[in-house]
Design a protein around this motif. Sequence first.
Motif, PDB file in Angstrom:
ATOM      1  N   ASP A   9      19.833  18.620  21.263  1.00  0.00           N
ATOM      2  CA  ASP A   9      19.318  19.986  21.301  1.00  0.00           C
ATOM      3  C   ASP A   9      18.448  20.212  20.070  1.00  0.00           C
ATOM      4  O   ASP A   9      18.890  20.036  18.940  1.00  0.00           O
ATOM      5  CB  ASP A   9      20.498  20.968  21.320  1.00  0.00           C
ATOM      6  N   LEU A  11      17.384  22.887  18.864  1.00  0.00           N
ATOM      7  CA  LEU A  11      17.718  24.091  18.124  1.00  0.00           C
ATOM      8  C   LEU A  11      18.923  23.895  17.208  1.00  0.00           C
ATOM      9  O   LEU A  11      18.874  24.225  16.023  1.00  0.00           O
ATOM     10  CB  LEU A  11      17.988  25.243  19.097  1.00  0.00           C
ATOM     11  N   ASP A  12      19.988  23.333  17.741  1.00  0.00           N
ATOM     12  CA  ASP A  12      21.211  23.226  16.929  1.00  0.00           C
ATOM     13  C   ASP A  12      21.672  21.790  16.676  1.00  0.00           C
ATOM     14  O   ASP A  12      22.690  21.570  16.023  1.00  0.00           O
ATOM     15  CB  ASP A  12      22.345  24.039  17.556  1.00  0.00           C
ATOM     16  N   LEU A  35      16.917  21.606  25.047  1.00  0.00           N
ATOM     17  CA  LEU A  35      17.951  22.611  24.820  1.00  0.00           C
ATOM     18  C   LEU A  35      19.147  22.390  25.730  1.00  0.00           C
ATOM     19  O   LEU A  35      19.015  21.898  26.846  1.00  0.00           O
ATOM     20  CB  LEU A  35      17.416  24.022  25.092  1.00  0.00           C
ATOM     21  N   ASP A  38      23.394  26.615  27.184  1.00  0.00           N
ATOM     22  CA  ASP A  38      23.643  27.853  26.434  1.00  0.00           C
ATOM     23  C   ASP A  38      22.402  28.291  25.656  1.00  0.00           C
ATOM     24  O   ASP A  38      22.036  29.473  25.661  1.00  0.00           O
ATOM     25  CB  ASP A  38      24.821  27.683  25.464  1.00  0.00           C
ATOM     26  N   ASN A  39      21.752  27.365  24.973  1.00  0.00           N
ATOM     27  CA  ASN A  39      20.553  27.729  24.205  1.00  0.00           C
ATOM     28  C   ASN A  39      19.378  28.068  25.123  1.00  0.00           C
ATOM     29  O   ASN A  39      18.538  28.889  24.764  1.00  0.00           O
ATOM     30  CB  ASN A  39      20.172  26.622  23.218  1.00  0.00           C
ATOM     31  N   ASP A  40      19.338  27.465  26.303  1.00  0.00           N
ATOM     32  CA  ASP A  40      18.296  27.819  27.261  1.00  0.00           C
ATOM     33  C   ASP A  40      18.494  29.261  27.731  1.00  0.00           C
ATOM     34  O   ASP A  40      17.524  30.011  27.862  1.00  0.00           O
ATOM     35  CB  ASP A  40      18.300  26.860  28.447  1.00  0.00           C
ATOM     36  N   ARG A  42      19.853  31.669  25.997  1.00  0.00           N
ATOM     37  CA  ARG A  42      19.415  32.507  24.868  1.00  0.00           C
ATOM     38  C   ARG A  42      17.886  32.585  24.809  1.00  0.00           C
ATOM     39  O   ARG A  42      17.311  33.639  24.552  1.00  0.00           O
ATOM     40  CB  ARG A  42      19.965  31.957  23.559  1.00  0.00           C
TER      41      ARG A  42
END
Length: 120
Positions: A9, A11-12, A35, A38-40, A42
């Motif tokens: 990911d 992002l994280d 992603l 969950d991040n998608d 968001r």
Amino acid sequence: MAEKVILVDDLDGGEGEDVRKRDFEILGRIFTIDLSDDNDVRLRETLDTLTRYVEKSREVKQAGRSRKPRKSPVKLKGFTNADVRTWAKNEGLEVPDQGALPDAVYAAFVQAHPEASPDA
């Protein structure tokens, strides 16, 4: 031999089977990012919120030179623009009473008065 690709990911930094490339569009430009689900979610919520703000907004144009740069006046030897204007009117050419004269008027004046040419 088998190879295993592990997507991370962006992002994280998390790994998981739900991490995939996700494409999204902002203002006509398409981006891609890896992603998790969950991040998608968001990202999509953020894009929906941003879209509402953009739809209610006005674009601000960057300040800049909106006018064309001014041309420098034609150089004449021994004559003024008033001389050219008077000559043109006497020749029956249409010229404005004030402001810039057309290049064609200057060219005709120099042709009739070769001594006015800065190259002479």
